[in-house]
Scaffold this motif. Structure first.
Motif, short mmCIF file in Angstrom:
data_model
loop_
_atom_site.label_atom_id
_atom_site.label_comp_id
_atom_site.label_asym_id
_atom_site.label_seq_id
_atom_site.Cartn_x
_atom_site.Cartn_y
_atom_site.Cartn_z
N TYR B 84 0.81 -1.22 0.00
CA TYR B 84 0.00 0.00 0.00
C TYR B 84 0.85 1.28 0.00
O TYR B 84 1.93 1.30 0.57
CB TYR B 84 -0.89 0.05 1.24
N ARG B 131 -8.34 14.95 5.97
CA ARG B 131 -9.09 15.43 7.13
C ARG B 131 -10.47 15.93 6.69
O ARG B 131 -10.61 16.46 5.57
CB ARG B 131 -8.31 16.54 7.85
N HIS B 170 -9.90 8.45 1.45
CA HIS B 170 -10.47 8.08 2.75
C HIS B 170 -10.65 9.33 3.60
O HIS B 170 -9.68 10.02 3.92
CB HIS B 170 -9.55 7.08 3.48
N SER B 172 -11.24 11.18 7.02
CA SER B 172 -11.07 10.95 8.45
C SER B 172 -12.28 11.49 9.20
O SER B 172 -13.05 12.30 8.69
CB SER B 172 -9.81 11.66 8.93
N GLY B 173 -12.42 11.04 10.46
CA GLY B 173 -13.45 11.61 11.32
C GLY B 173 -12.95 12.86 12.03
O GLY B 173 -13.71 13.58 12.66
N GLY B 174 -11.61 13.10 11.91
CA GLY B 174 -11.05 14.34 12.42
C GLY B 174 -10.46 14.28 13.82
O GLY B 174 -11.17 14.46 14.80
N CYS B 178 -4.31 11.54 14.18
CA CYS B 178 -4.37 10.77 12.92
C CYS B 178 -3.25 11.16 11.95
O CYS B 178 -2.98 10.43 11.00
CB CYS B 178 -5.71 10.94 12.24
N ALA B 187 -6.40 4.14 12.10
CA ALA B 187 -7.64 4.81 11.67
C ALA B 187 -8.15 4.19 10.37
O ALA B 187 -9.34 3.93 10.22
CB ALA B 187 -7.40 6.31 11.49
N LEU B 188 -7.24 3.94 9.45
CA LEU B 188 -7.63 3.38 8.16
C LEU B 188 -8.21 1.98 8.31
O LEU B 188 -9.02 1.54 7.49
CB LEU B 188 -6.43 3.33 7.21
N MET B 189 -7.80 1.27 9.35
CA MET B 189 -8.32 -0.09 9.55
C MET B 189 -9.57 -0.10 10.42
O MET B 189 -10.04 -1.15 10.84
CB MET B 189 -7.23 -0.97 10.16
N GLY B 190 -10.09 1.09 10.72
CA GLY B 190 -11.32 1.17 11.50
C GLY B 190 -11.11 1.03 12.99
O GLY B 190 -12.06 0.82 13.74
N LYS B 191 -9.85 1.13 13.42
CA LYS B 191 -9.59 1.04 14.87
C LYS B 191 -9.47 2.44 15.47
O LYS B 191 -9.30 3.42 14.74
CB LYS B 191 -8.26 0.32 15.11
N ARG B 192 -9.52 2.50 16.80
CA ARG B 192 -9.26 3.78 17.46
C ARG B 192 -7.83 4.18 17.11
O ARG B 192 -6.90 3.37 17.26
CB ARG B 192 -9.41 3.62 18.97
N PRO B 193 -7.65 5.41 16.64
CA PRO B 193 -6.32 5.78 16.13
C PRO B 193 -5.29 6.05 17.23
O PRO B 193 -4.79 7.16 17.38
CB PRO B 193 -6.58 7.03 15.28
N TRP B 208 -3.27 -3.86 7.40
CA TRP B 208 -3.59 -5.28 7.35
C TRP B 208 -2.33 -6.12 7.35
O TRP B 208 -2.23 -7.13 6.67
CB TRP B 208 -4.49 -5.62 6.14
#
Lengths: 155, 431
Positions: B84, B131, B170, B172-174, B178, B187-193, B208
């Motif tokens: 990636y 962002r 992608h 971000s939630g901000g 991050c 963050a990209l893997m959906g975890k708490r950053p 991954w």
């Protein structure tokens, strides 16, 4: 569209923020039920989503107004008049930072540097940037949004 | 907003910048755009590309100044696939807006930069992490990525070869953290950053658990011109021996023309302020600046003529960071400014490790008391100790957070004492 993306994804959790944003867009904020719905879509536990929903600035676990105002309070905007603008907005909307107007139109929140230091003082309304701001400009913007809301709300 | 500058200096990253619109793919191609990737695909091996980037002495523009070529070389030959590329467009360092300006000026420069990076890392998937405040730029990128795909520069078998590459945007939630590499991958893997301390490094086990090379927007944008014109040409763009290339300097605060200016690396601070940013407003005198975002130390008057490159600042105990120059004048209270910066860090600490979660609000509260006339003499020593403790935090966030406080105590300690002795802010009193 989003459900197709989830289906096609090898790792659906990568879409969790997008899904929460979409669900939030639909319901207005992320209630417990909305969070559970989003969690089911990406195959994650609701508590994992809560970890994110309470962490990110642009996800809301409480109801917000139709227009979310994020007023930048970082150092350049602070130097260029954040405090008087904040006071002006609070007075104009009749609310404190963190509150929503009783008519449900505006929520006022502070935000960290939004990357518009060349146009400070600045703010975002529903992620759209405005700046450099003065109290007069703020009045105009609020007026425009009020009439936009009046036009698009069925009475 | 027009941010054009009349300068004799070469415009490399802003070559296609227009005062009022985004450069189209046609604008970009007219000026040699996508020639670099053609050259790469048809004549260079992935190792050749790494070598050119390494020789160019391109240092990461996101703030850490890590050599971009070296990072590419840490992807092992036998590393697994898929690999990636992540473009860091999170730009949340206070004072920093250069990537926003760059993305709005010439989005295809970034796309081609990512293509070159991907080719040299043998990556087939690219992600732009952006962002949420830059929603406008995110839409531009999605639109231009689709256009590049149609033109045959993205997708399968690019330019007829066996190189395939796609780009996703992608949002971000901000959150500030991050921007940190490992936090961004989480963050990209959906975890708490939360950040994660290496090893393993992301180029070994990133997204991954697969090799992932992350670079800042501006760093990637330097790559097409480097490939087109050569490593030596790039190095020679700088005014200093230690520097390389041009640099986007974003300047704001007490200057007449805040904006983003592309200047040779190593240009002097005084020149940036006086010549490019239109000088300071009448009645304002230079007191200090933050040279590269909130997590750098103040440069005081003694450094007014400092050549602004990574090495020169480092040698002087400073950091160029993101080259987001924030200028303060003699009327600005440095305690209040530092309090504002600490409030930012206390709010944005991810909270995962104790020194940072507890230490940043503690320092903020001490500064708040000093600023509001409730400071005690022992606070100065406590502040110094706390700054030291925060270097023990888990990631680079906390050492960055205390940089302005360390700068305050090193260069403006007399101002801190004036607050404590007078039991008020002297700047408020003189209003």
């Amino acid at each position: 569209m989003l459900s197709q993306q989830i289906q096609a994804s090898k790792h659906p959790p990568e879409l969790v923020v997008d899904v929460m944003m979409a669900v939030q867009e639909h319901y207005g904020y992320l209630s417990d039920e909305a969070l559970e719905e989003a969690a089911a879509m990406v195959g994650m536990a609701p508590t994992k989503l809560d970890e994110l929903a309470t962490f990110y600035t642009f996800l809301y676990r409480e109801p917000v107004g139709r227009y979310v105002i994020h007023l930048c309070d970082s150092v350049i905007c602070w130097m260029d008049g954040y405090e008087p603008l904040r006071d002006h907005l609070c007075k104009k909307l009749g609310i404190q930072m963190g509150e929503t107007t009783p008519d449900g139109l505006f929520t006022l929140l502070p935000v960290c540097c939004i990357g518009y230091c060349d146009r400070s003082p600045a703010m975002l309304i529903n992620k759209k940037a405005y700046g450099p701001l003065t109290s007069e400009k703020i009045d105009e913007i609020l007026e425009t949004l009020r009439s936009e809301a009046a036009e698009t709300t069925p009475s | 907003m027009a941010e054009t500058t009349n300068t004799a200096y070469p415009q490399v990253l802003f070559a296609n910048r227009k005062p009022d619109r985004i450069a189209t793919i046609d604008d970009y191609r007219k000026n040699g755009g996508y020639e670099a990737i053609q050259k790469v695909v048809s004549t260079l091996s992935h190792k050749d590309v790494q070598k050119i980037i390494l020789d160019s002495n391109l240092l990461g523009r996101g703030g850490a100044a890590f050599p971009a070529g070296l990072k590419l070389q840490t992807v092992a030959d036998d590393a697994p696939f898929p690999r990636y590329i992540v473009c860091n467009a999170d730009e949340m360092e206070p004072g920093t807006f250069k990537d926003r300006v760059l993305l709005h000026a010439d989005p295809h420069l970034l796309i081609e930069g990512m293509l070159i990076e991907a080719y040299s890392a043998k990556a087939e998937k690219g992600i732009i992490f952006i962002r949420p405040e830059y929603e406008n730029a995110a839409r531009i990128l999605e639109r231009e990525v689709a256009i590049a795909e149609k033109a045959g520069f993205l997708g399968k078998n690019i330019l007829g070869g066996d190189f395939s590459f796609t780009i996703d945007v992608h949002r971000s939630g901000g959150r500030y953290i991050c921007g940190e590499v490992t936090a961004q991958l989480n963050a990209l893997m959906g975890k708490r950053p939360n950040p994660k301390q290496p090893p393993p490094y992301p180029t070994e086990k990133g997204l991954w658990d697969l090799p992932t090379v992350l670079q800042n927007v501006e760093t990637l944008c330097c790559m097409p011109p480097i490939i087109r014109n050569g490593a030596e040409w790039f190095r020679n763009l700088a005014l200093t021996e230690s520097g390389a290339g041009t640099k986007l300097y974003g300047i704001s605060g007490r200057v007449n023309k805040p904006g983003c200016y592309e200047l040779p690396m190593g240009v002097r601070l005084s020149e940036i302020i006086e010549k490019h940013a239109g000088g300071m407003p009448e009645g304002s005198e230079f007191k200090a600046c933050l040279p590269g975002g909130a997590s750098t130390r103040y440069l005081s008057r003694a450094h007014y003529d400092m050549p602004m490159d990574f090495e020169t600042l480092k040698a002087a105990g400073h950091r160029l960071g993101t080259a987001a120059i924030m200028v303060f004048d003699q009327k600005t209270c440095m305690v209040a400014a530092t309090l504002n910066l600490m409030a930012f860090f206390a709010r944005e600490s991810c909270g995962w490790c104790t020194p940072c979660r507890e230490g940043t609000p503690y320092i903020r509260d001490l500064l708040w008391r000093i600023e509001n006339g409730r400071g005690e003499p022992e606070f100065v020593d406590i502040l110094k100790k706390q700054c030291k403790y925060l270097w023990n935090a888990y990631c680079a966030f906390a050492p960055g957070a205390v940089s302005p406080v360390e700068g305050l105590l090193a260069d403006f300690e007399d101002e801190v004492w004036a607050h404590i002795h007078q039991k008020t802010c002297p700047f408020k009193a003189s209003d």
